[in-house]
Scaffold this active site. Structure first.
Site, PDB file in Angstrom:
ATOM      1  N   ASP A  13     -52.898 -19.273  27.504  1.00 53.80           N
ATOM      2  CA  ASP A  13     -53.599 -18.590  28.596  1.00 53.80           C
ATOM      3  C   ASP A  13     -52.647 -17.927  29.584  1.00 53.80           C
ATOM      4  OD1 ASP A  13     -55.966 -19.541  27.469  1.00 53.80           O
ATOM      5  OD2 ASP A  13     -55.882 -21.391  28.647  1.00 53.80           O
ATOM      6  N   LYS A  16     -51.669 -13.253  27.473  1.00 57.31           N
ATOM      7  CA  LYS A  16     -51.131 -12.563  26.283  1.00 57.31           C
ATOM      8  C   LYS A  16     -51.964 -11.324  25.938  1.00 57.31           C
ATOM      9  CE  LYS A  16     -51.581 -16.423  23.931  1.00 57.31           C
ATOM     10  NZ  LYS A  16     -51.872 -17.388  25.014  1.00 57.31           N
ATOM     11  N   GLY A  40     -58.765 -17.941  23.337  1.00 61.39           N
ATOM     12  CA  GLY A  40     -59.660 -17.132  24.161  1.00 61.39           C
ATOM     13  C   GLY A  40     -58.795 -16.075  24.816  1.00 61.39           C
ATOM     14  N   HIS A  41     -58.875 -14.846  24.337  1.00 63.49           N
ATOM     15  CA  HIS A  41     -57.989 -13.772  24.794  1.00 63.49           C
ATOM     16  C   HIS A  41     -58.792 -12.740  25.574  1.00 63.49           C
ATOM     17  CE1 HIS A  41     -54.774 -14.727  21.507  1.00 63.49           C
ATOM     18  NE2 HIS A  41     -54.970 -15.704  22.361  1.00 63.49           N
ATOM     19  N   GLN A 224     -52.299 -19.395  21.630  1.00 65.78           N
ATOM     20  CA  GLN A 224     -51.726 -20.597  22.261  1.00 65.78           C
ATOM     21  C   GLN A 224     -50.355 -20.286  22.890  1.00 65.78           C
ATOM     22  OE1 GLN A 224     -53.162 -21.298  18.736  1.00 65.78           O
ATOM     23  NE2 GLN A 224     -54.971 -21.167  19.992  1.00 65.78           N
TER      24      GLN A 224
HETATM   25  P1  GDP Z   1     -54.432 -15.416  26.928  1.00 64.51           P
HETATM   26  O1  GDP Z   1     -55.140 -16.504  26.166  1.00 64.51           O
HETATM   27  O2  GDP Z   1     -52.966 -15.665  27.028  1.00 64.51           O
HETATM   28  O3  GDP Z   1     -54.738 -14.042  26.404  1.00 64.51           O
HETATM   29  O4  GDP Z   1     -54.994 -15.496  28.418  1.00 64.51           O
HETATM   30  P2  GDP Z   1     -56.526 -15.716  28.871  1.00 64.51           P
HETATM   31  O5  GDP Z   1     -57.294 -14.486  28.598  1.00 64.51           O
HETATM   32  O6  GDP Z   1     -57.049 -17.003  28.325  1.00 64.51           O
HETATM   33  O7  GDP Z   1     -56.329 -15.987  30.421  1.00 64.51           O
HETATM   34  C1  GDP Z   1     -55.714 -15.072  31.264  1.00 64.51           C
HETATM   35  C2  GDP Z   1     -56.697 -14.702  32.396  1.00 64.51           C
HETATM   36  O8  GDP Z   1     -55.988 -14.068  33.430  1.00 64.51           O
HETATM   37  C3  GDP Z   1     -57.765 -13.727  31.965  1.00 64.51           C
HETATM   38  O9  GDP Z   1     -58.922 -13.959  32.716  1.00 64.51           O
HETATM   39  C4  GDP Z   1     -57.156 -12.364  32.321  1.00 64.51           C
HETATM   40  O10 GDP Z   1     -58.141 -11.362  32.572  1.00 64.51           O
HETATM   41  C5  GDP Z   1     -56.426 -12.715  33.591  1.00 64.51           C
HETATM   42  N1  GDP Z   1     -55.195 -11.948  33.858  1.00 64.51           N
HETATM   43  C6  GDP Z   1     -54.266 -11.516  32.968  1.00 64.51           C
HETATM   44  N2  GDP Z   1     -53.221 -10.946  33.626  1.00 64.51           N
HETATM   45  C7  GDP Z   1     -53.516 -11.029  34.938  1.00 64.51           C
HETATM   46  C8  GDP Z   1     -52.812 -10.661  36.130  1.00 64.51           C
HETATM   47  O11 GDP Z   1     -51.705 -10.148  36.094  1.00 64.51           O
HETATM   48  N3  GDP Z   1     -53.424 -10.942  37.306  1.00 64.51           N
HETATM   49  C9  GDP Z   1     -54.632 -11.545  37.390  1.00 64.51           C
HETATM   50  N4  GDP Z   1     -55.144 -11.788  38.591  1.00 64.51           N
HETATM   51  N5  GDP Z   1     -55.333 -11.893  36.294  1.00 64.51           N
HETATM   52  C10 GDP Z   1     -54.760 -11.663  35.087  1.00 64.51           C
HETATM   53  P1  IMO Z   2     -54.983 -19.082  23.934  1.00 70.96           P
HETATM   54  O1  IMO Z   2     -54.632 -18.316  22.692  1.00 70.96           O
HETATM   55  C1  IMO Z   2     -54.924 -22.890  26.034  1.00 70.96           C
HETATM   56  C2  IMO Z   2     -55.210 -26.488  23.552  1.00 70.96           C
HETATM   57  C3  IMO Z   2     -56.452 -27.348  23.688  1.00 70.96           C
HETATM   58  C4  IMO Z   2     -55.847 -28.708  23.409  1.00 70.96           C
HETATM   59  C5  IMO Z   2     -54.826 -28.403  22.319  1.00 70.96           C
HETATM   60  C6  IMO Z   2     -55.321 -28.661  20.899  1.00 70.96           C
HETATM   61  O2  IMO Z   2     -56.204 -18.595  24.622  1.00 70.96           O
HETATM   62  O3  IMO Z   2     -53.796 -19.207  24.827  1.00 70.96           O
HETATM   63  P2  IMO Z   2     -57.014 -27.336  19.314  1.00 70.96           P
HETATM   64  O4  IMO Z   2     -58.452 -26.954  19.515  1.00 70.96           O
HETATM   65  O5  IMO Z   2     -56.103 -26.169  19.106  1.00 70.96           O
HETATM   66  O6  IMO Z   2     -56.828 -28.387  18.277  1.00 70.96           O
HETATM   67  O7  IMO Z   2     -56.592 -28.035  20.715  1.00 70.96           O
HETATM   68  O8  IMO Z   2     -54.493 -27.035  22.460  1.00 70.96           O
HETATM   69  N1  IMO Z   2     -55.477 -25.059  23.232  1.00 70.96           N
HETATM   70  C7  IMO Z   2     -55.319 -24.075  24.112  1.00 70.96           C
HETATM   71  N2  IMO Z   2     -55.018 -24.099  25.424  1.00 70.96           N
HETATM   72  N3  IMO Z   2     -55.087 -21.717  25.399  1.00 70.96           N
HETATM   73  C8  IMO Z   2     -55.375 -21.677  24.079  1.00 70.96           C
HETATM   74  O9  IMO Z   2     -55.392 -20.536  23.362  1.00 70.96           O
HETATM   75  C9  IMO Z   2     -55.558 -22.887  23.381  1.00 70.96           C
HETATM   76  N4  IMO Z   2     -55.863 -23.200  22.096  1.00 70.96           N
HETATM   77  C10 IMO Z   2     -55.804 -24.539  22.029  1.00 70.96           C
HETATM   78  O10 IMO Z   2     -57.002 -27.266  24.979  1.00 70.96           O
HETATM   79  O11 IMO Z   2     -55.136 -29.155  24.532  1.00 70.96           O
HETATM   80 MG    MG Z   3     -56.670 -17.917  26.477  1.00 66.50          MG
END
Ligand code: GDP
Ligand code: IMO
Ligand code: MG
Length: 423
Positions: A13, A16, A40-41, A224
């Site tokens: 999270d 990416k 969750g991207h 991840q």
């Molecule tokens: P990922 O799994 O690495 O793709 O990240 P996620 O989508 O799970 O979580 C990142 C969250 O931060 C999302 O809600 C994005 O819309 C938000 N986000 C990404 N970059 C920025 C940033 O530079 N500033 C802010 N405020 N939000 C961001």
């Molecule tokens: P993105 O790609 C954050 C965490 C789960 C748990 C551990 C193992 O959005 O960054 P799993 O279901 O993979 O067996 O769970 O890994 N986890 C993540 N945490 N971002 C993710 O993906 C994750 N995918 C799995 O919360 O701790």
């Molecule tokens: Mg994510």
């Protein structure tokens, strides 16, 4: 041409997808190489939010092809649901997605087993996303998995399912007290998936290498992060794949010599979902403040993310195991509320500084902090480094110095436009 890799440096999270979307404008093919619908991207374009779980985040660009690599565990239900959601948004997916014939198929019983293992583990649970990831990867390693390519020959698939389900049903019944799976029901489900997506299933390793040879550019999309890596993360509180650079090569099948950039995504602070050690974690009230400022709730499960300060040792570890060529620093705008910002600069044990992040675990370590002056100004409209206040530039420079990796991109908001090319 060349391949670029986007890899998470922390516990996932990091933002990416935001950076993948930003870079995809100059890319021909985006590849997911590991993980599954646990990811969750989130991408935000023109005020609209899209969340991807299996489909590569490059899909929003019409000319980009998207590949689900052999290292991914593909959940047909989650995949079809995502396709439907994109269709509702008028995003055409037909002819733009390819699935590796070697990708493993995640079935209902994988989810059932994950769910029951987590529930029965009590306080020893991992805190998984309950998407069946670990169970599906375990079957892959046990050589009782079903691969996308198996769907192309119904007769052989049926024989294989008979063998596999005999083993899985024993596990379901005897260990988890769950009903057995019927061969014909599983087969029917797989055949309806095949009828719709047969033409997507190809040898993607061959396709990617031929495309690279022909001058196409490829972006490898990690899910991840390094600290959730099965080898280099906080085992056993990890996911069941290798998000790190080695996993990008084995999970896509590209010739490693095409890889010329490895961009580590680092959030300007740190979050974690699920159980496991987290050295810079904040206590409840302060974590809640940062969580609200950053909107830190899981994009897949909606769980509140645990929050803490930037940890230099974690990113130095990520730099080593991934061979980072640069860092994209995200969510720095979230820190604008603070007068001073702690950064963990070293780990100690018994008063002695540790040379690196200990691989045996992150418990019983002391964390040493430096306190950086905050900037207390809204920076979300900054579009160049020169637009940032001096204290903010100083924070960025210090992180680059401490991690010993140049920072090439700074993200100041979730939108595509809120991005600074930093060199
Ligand atoms: P990922 O799994 O690495 O793709 O990240 P996620 O989508 O799970 O979580 C990142 C969250 O931060 C999302 O809600 C994005 O819309 C938000 N986000 C990404 N970059 C920025 C940033 O530079 N500033 C802010 N405020 N939000 C961001
Ligand atoms: P993105 O790609 C954050 C965490 C789960 C748990 C551990 C193992 O959005 O960054 P799993 O279901 O993979 O067996 O769970 O890994 N986890 C993540 N945490 N971002 C993710 O993906 C994750 N995918 C799995 O919360 O701790
Ligand atoms: Mg994510």
């Amino acid at each position: 041409m060349s391949a670029k890799l986007i890899v998470g440096t922390q516990w996932g999270d990091e933002g990416k997808a935001k950076i993948i979307d930003y870079l995809s404008g100059q890319i021909h093919i985006v590849v997911r190489y590991q993980g599954g619908a646990n990811a969750g991207h989130t991408v935000k374009v023109a005020g609209k939010k899209y969340v991807f779980h299996l489909i590569p985040s490059g899909i929003l660009y019409q000319d980009v092809s998207c590949v689900i690599g052999n290292g991914v565990v593909l959940d047909p239900q989650a995949f079809q649901q995502e396709i439907e959601e994109l269709r509702k948004e008028n995003i055409e997916t037909e002819g733009r997605i390819l699935i590796s014939d070697c990708a493993h198929i995640l079935l209902d019983y994988h989810r059932t087993i994950d769910e029951h293992r987590e529930t029965s583990a009590g306080d020893k649970k991992i805190g998984t996303t309950r998407r069946g990831i670990g169970s599906c990867y375990a079957d892959r390693v046990n050589r009782i998995g079903i691969r996308a390519g198996d769907l192309l020959d119904e007769h052989t698939l049926k024989q294989r399912l008979e063998h596999v389900l005999e083993i899985k049903n024993r596990e379901l019944e005897r260990i988890y007290g769950q009903p057995c799976c019927e061969v014909n029901r599983v087969l029917d489900g797989l055949m309806s998936f095949r009828d719709r997506f047969q033409k997507y299933i190809i040898n993607t390793s061959f396709f990617l290498n031929e495309s690279l040879k022909a001058g196409k550019s490829v972006l490898l999309e990690g899910a991840q992060g390094t600290m959730l890596d099965i080898d280099f993360g906080t085992y056993p509180y990890v996911t069941s794949s290798n998000p790190t650079t080695g996993g990008a090569i084995s999970g896509s099948g590209i010739d490693f010599r095409y890889l010329d950039q490895v961009i580590g995504i680092a959030k300007a602070y740190v979050t974690r979902v699920g159980e496991g050690p987290f050295p810079t974690e904040l206590e409840a009230a302060r974590a809640e403040e940062l969580r609200e400022l950053g909107g830190e709730y899981g994009a897949t499960t909606g769980r509140p993310r645990r929050c803490g300060w930037f940890d230099v040792e974690v990113v130095r570890h990520a730099a080593r195991v991934n061979g980072l060529t640069s860092i994209a620093l995200t969510k720095i705008d979230v820190l604008s509320a603070y007068d001073r910002i702690p950064v963990a600069v070293a780990y100690k044990s018994g008063g002695e500084r540790l040379p690196a992040l200990p691989s045996a675990g992150l418990t019983n370590i002391e964390v040493e902090y430096e306190y950086m002056p905050g900037w207390k100004t809204d920076i979300s409209h900054a579009r160049s480094l020169a637009d940032l206040p001096r204290e903010c530039r100083n924070y960025i420079d210090k992180l680059a110095e401490w991690t010993d990796v140049p920072i090439s991109i700074v993200s100041v908001g979730p939108g595509r436009e809120a991005t600074i090319a930093a060199g």
